[in-house]
Design an enzyme around this catalytic site. Structure first.
Site, PDB file in Angstrom:
ATOM      1  N   CYS A 253     -11.908   0.142 -14.629  1.00 37.90           N
ATOM      2  CA  CYS A 253     -12.212  -1.183 -15.190  1.00 37.90           C
ATOM      3  C   CYS A 253     -11.668  -1.418 -16.597  1.00 37.90           C
ATOM      4  O   CYS A 253     -10.850  -2.313 -16.795  1.00 37.90           O
ATOM      5  CB  CYS A 253     -13.714  -1.410 -15.177  1.00 37.90           C
TER       6      CYS A 253
HETATM    7  C1  UGA Z   1     -17.588  -0.314 -16.955  1.00 35.85           C
HETATM    8  C2  UGA Z   1     -18.701  -1.126 -17.627  1.00 35.85           C
HETATM    9  O1  UGA Z   1     -19.559  -0.241 -18.365  1.00 35.85           O
HETATM   10  C3  UGA Z   1     -19.517  -1.924 -16.621  1.00 35.85           C
HETATM   11  O2  UGA Z   1     -20.468  -2.740 -17.290  1.00 35.85           O
HETATM   12  C4  UGA Z   1     -18.554  -2.817 -15.815  1.00 35.85           C
HETATM   13  O3  UGA Z   1     -19.230  -3.569 -14.830  1.00 35.85           O
HETATM   14  C5  UGA Z   1     -17.520  -1.944 -15.141  1.00 35.85           C
HETATM   15  O4  UGA Z   1     -16.796  -1.204 -16.139  1.00 35.85           O
HETATM   16  C6  UGA Z   1     -16.602  -2.838 -14.340  1.00 35.85           C
HETATM   17  O5  UGA Z   1     -15.910  -3.649 -14.944  1.00 35.85           O
HETATM   18  O6  UGA Z   1     -16.664  -2.810 -13.103  1.00 35.85           O
HETATM   19  P1  UGA Z   1     -17.480   2.050 -15.670  1.00 35.85           P
HETATM   20  O7  UGA Z   1     -15.996   1.885 -15.710  1.00 35.85           O
HETATM   21  O8  UGA Z   1     -18.151   2.445 -14.404  1.00 35.85           O
HETATM   22  O9  UGA Z   1     -18.208   0.684 -16.140  1.00 35.85           O
HETATM   23  O10 UGA Z   1     -17.810   3.200 -16.722  1.00 35.85           O
HETATM   24  P2  UGA Z   1     -18.448   3.340 -18.157  1.00 35.85           P
HETATM   25  O11 UGA Z   1     -19.707   4.087 -18.042  1.00 35.85           O
HETATM   26  O12 UGA Z   1     -18.485   2.044 -18.864  1.00 35.85           O
HETATM   27  O13 UGA Z   1     -17.372   4.303 -18.867  1.00 35.85           O
HETATM   28  C7  UGA Z   1     -16.001   3.921 -19.029  1.00 35.85           C
HETATM   29  C8  UGA Z   1     -15.233   4.978 -19.831  1.00 35.85           C
HETATM   30  O14 UGA Z   1     -15.592   4.938 -21.208  1.00 35.85           O
HETATM   31  C9  UGA Z   1     -15.489   6.425 -19.386  1.00 35.85           C
HETATM   32  O15 UGA Z   1     -14.265   7.132 -19.366  1.00 35.85           O
HETATM   33  C10 UGA Z   1     -16.418   6.976 -20.444  1.00 35.85           C
HETATM   34  O16 UGA Z   1     -16.339   8.365 -20.584  1.00 35.85           O
HETATM   35  C11 UGA Z   1     -15.896   6.253 -21.678  1.00 35.85           C
HETATM   36  N1  UGA Z   1     -16.881   6.134 -22.779  1.00 35.85           N
HETATM   37  C12 UGA Z   1     -18.038   5.448 -22.582  1.00 35.85           C
HETATM   38  C13 UGA Z   1     -16.602   6.694 -24.015  1.00 35.85           C
HETATM   39  O17 UGA Z   1     -15.536   7.309 -24.220  1.00 35.85           O
HETATM   40  N2  UGA Z   1     -17.521   6.547 -25.012  1.00 35.85           N
HETATM   41  C14 UGA Z   1     -18.679   5.873 -24.856  1.00 35.85           C
HETATM   42  O18 UGA Z   1     -19.453   5.762 -25.816  1.00 35.85           O
HETATM   43  C15 UGA Z   1     -18.943   5.313 -23.602  1.00 35.85           C
END
Ligand code: UGA
Length: 413
Positions: A253
């Site tokens: 995403c």
């Molecule tokens: C993300 C959004 O959080 C959702 O709200 C949204 O609906 C979704 O995309 C989408 O558009 O369908 P997702 O991709 O499942 O969800 O994963 P996240 O938990 O948001 O993590 C995304 C990435 O960011 C991961 O690689 C995670 O490790 C990284 N991340 C997250 C960080 O590097 N630091 C953080 O503080 C948080």
């Protein structure tokens, strides 16, 4: 109500199963026969916490088919919107779904776009396609904010429900559908709803790249970005979420949506410099871990244990995982890569068939010259590093609880 969900991916299946749980009759349409056969048998086609159980208890209200025969009142478009080579989104699946819906739906239905689409798509692309079949219908855009791995929880407990519509009647029907969920409902236009989705993901991704920029400077200063961000996030206007510095964001995403925003905006004549910078920081971030590693050794011919292949913990998804550029660079520099992930190894084998896949953390660490931790799996919090040849550990996500007896560095802290 009778709901039809077009697209059986993680958004479609989650949406369908949750609406069934709320007491609605749901039909899932997907052109992938294998997926539909699984659903028919009551098997969840993807892994999501709680999905299988919820599906099983609602099977009498869930129908799955590869045929477009739509007699439902509300039709959700939940098909994929992958990236084109210039970063903009590929709309062919959305367009194909709209055509088939236009052909087969009954008069007076509501068509809701849930797929993430560039602002304007629902009214300028989807609506005209369906209109060309001469039907009366309501049109809406209802973005999803589900996190992979927590999709069921997020669907049932959202921070908000955004309903983008052109008329009040459509808004009222969708409000009724969502009534069992206790969350504030925001009514907007379809284009505003589309932008809310992009802006939300762009903001969250910006928080991460921001934390990484600050973290990179903290590293030079020899201070801890996690403590810095703790202090920053105690301001209620900022909030503590999504400020975890590390190797950057991956997944299906954030990278895709930000590229789509950038490309779509560029086509409209506006250069989004901030979004461009967020993506650039994210591209550079994973390679920093290699630079740190090279302070200790020339990696050529060395055995490097890579712990974590999934783009985040609790998923087998490796799409845009930050471990991909790291492994690619290690291979390019002639290192021997021993990888381990509790769930994502099968998927990574399709990208890197020739690295060594291990059955446990211990096997990956055995005789390794260094270890890189790239996914924040709980399992990686207390590994036994004693089996390594040289105990050099570099963390790309902060997960380690005990750093005793090892040479340790964080990628940006
Ligand atoms: C993300 C959004 O959080 C959702 O709200 C949204 O609906 C979704 O995309 C989408 O558009 O369908 P997702 O991709 O499942 O969800 O994963 P996240 O938990 O948001 O993590 C995304 C990435 O960011 C991961 O690689 C995670 O490790 C990284 N991340 C997250 C960080 O590097 N630091 C953080 O503080 C948080």
């Amino acid at each position: 109500m009778k709901v039809c969900v077009v697209g059986g991916g993680y958004v479609g299946v989650t949406t369908a199963v949750c609406f069934a749980e709320m007491g609605n009759e749901v039909k899932i349409i997907d052109i992938d026969k294998e997926k539909i056969d699984k659903i028919k048998k009551g098997e969840a086609p993807i892994y999501e916490e709680g999905l299988q159980e919820m599906m099983e208890r609602n099977m009498e209200r869930i129908e799955a088919t590869t045929e477009y025969e739509i007699d439902e009142d509300i039709i959700f478009i939940c098909v994929g919107t992958p990236s084109k080579s210039d970063g903009s989104i590929e709309l062919k699946y959305v367009e194909a779904a709209a055509k088939r819906i236009g052909e087969t739906m009954k008069d007076g239905s509501i068509v809701v776009v849930k797929s993430t689409v560039f602002p304007g798509t629902t009214q300028q692309v989807v609506k005209p396609i369906i209109e060309s079949y001469g039907k009366n219908f309501g049109i809406a855009m209802n973005p999803e904010f589900l996190r992979e791995g927590k999709a069921i929880h997020d669907f049932m407990n959202p921070d908000r429900i955004v309903i983008g519509v052109e008329d009040e009647e459509t808004a009222n029907i969708l409000k009724k559908l969502y009534e069992p969920i206790k969350a504030p409902v925001l009514i907007t236009t379809p284009t505003e709803a589309e932008m809310i989705k992009y802006a939300s993901n762009a903001f969250l991704a910006t928080k991460i790249s921001f934390a990484n920029e600050i973290g990179n400077l903290c590293k030079i200063l020899g201070i801890d970005v996690y403590k810095v961000m703790k202090g920053v996030s105690m301001d209620h206007r900022i909030s503590p979420h999504f400020l975890n510095a590390g190797v950057g964001f991956g997944g299906s995403c954030f990278p895709k949506d930000l590229r789509a925003l950038l490309a779509g905006s560029r086509q409209l004549g506006y250069e989004m410099e901030l979004i461009d910078a967020v993506l650039s920081v994210n591209e550079r971030q994973p390679l920093r871990i290699i630079n740190i590693l090279e302070k200790y050794m020339d990696v050529k011919g060395k055995t490097i244990a890579v712990l974590g292949l999934a783009f985040k913990a609790n998923t087998d998804d490796v799409r845009e995982s930050r471990s991909i550029p790291v492994i690619r660079e290690l291979i390019r520099k002639g290192a021997i890569v021993k990888a381990y992930d509790p769930m994502a190894m099968e998927n990574m084998k399709k990208i890197f068939p020739d690295i060594i896949y291990c059955r446990s953390v211990k096997e990956a660490l055995k005789e390794a010259d260094a270890c890189l931790i790239l996914t924040d799996w709980e399992e990686f919090s207390e590994p036994d590093f004693s089996v390594m040849k040289r105990k050099i550990v570099i963390e790309g996500r902060r997960v380690l609880k005990n750093k005793e007896g090892i040479t340790y560095e964080g990628v940006c802290w």
